[in-house]
Write a protein that holds these residues in place. Structure first.
Motif, PDB file in Angstrom:
ATOM      1  N   ARG A 298      43.946 -32.019 -12.584  1.00 27.80           N
ATOM      2  CA  ARG A 298      43.360 -32.392 -11.413  1.00 27.80           C
ATOM      3  C   ARG A 298      43.029 -30.882 -10.893  1.00 27.80           C
ATOM      4  N   GLN A 299      41.752 -31.225 -10.056  1.00 26.93           N
ATOM      5  CA  GLN A 299      41.226 -30.144  -9.261  1.00 26.93           C
ATOM      6  C   GLN A 299      41.918 -29.680  -8.314  1.00 26.93           C
TER       7      GLN A 299
ATOM      8  N   PRO B 245      43.656 -32.079  -2.581  1.00 32.39           N
ATOM      9  CA  PRO B 245      45.105 -32.390  -3.079  1.00 32.39           C
ATOM     10  C   PRO B 245      46.108 -32.197  -1.670  1.00 32.39           C
TER      11      PRO B 245
END
Length: 102
Positions: A2-3, A65
């Motif tokens: 994930r970024q 996130p």
């Protein structure tokens, strides 16, 4: 994978100025570190406030996130799972920023 940090978003926010990007990232990293420390002693109201405080800053630099985890914790500050996710997101973005700015 994930970024952790959307660097394109950050670039747009800082108009591509690398000096400003570094400054903003280091400021956010310090704020994230303080928030992580505050979480250790926070009650539910404190958790909610900390999560809320960090969401806007996270969105502004592209740490989506962290913002998402903060939103979840703000919605249910009693959740130990959301707290753990928020802490993990903070640690992950701090580590990324530290490596990027080294």
């Amino acid at each position: 994978m994930r970024q952790v940090l959307d660097l394109e978003h950050l670039g747009r926010q800082t108009m591509g100025d690398k000096v400003v990007e570094r400054e903003v990232l280091l400021l956010f990293s310090g704020q994230a570190r303080r928030c992580a420390e505050e979480l250790a002693e926070a009650d539910e109201a404190g958790r909610r406030a900390i999560a809320h405080r960090l969401q806007g800053a996270a969105c502004s630099i592209g740490a989506f996130p962290v913002a998402a985890a903060g939103q979840a914790l703000e919605g249910d500050p009693a959740s130990d799972a959301y707290l753990a996710t928020f802490r993990a997101a903070l640690a992950e973005v701090e580590d990324f920023i530290r490596k990027l700015c080294a």
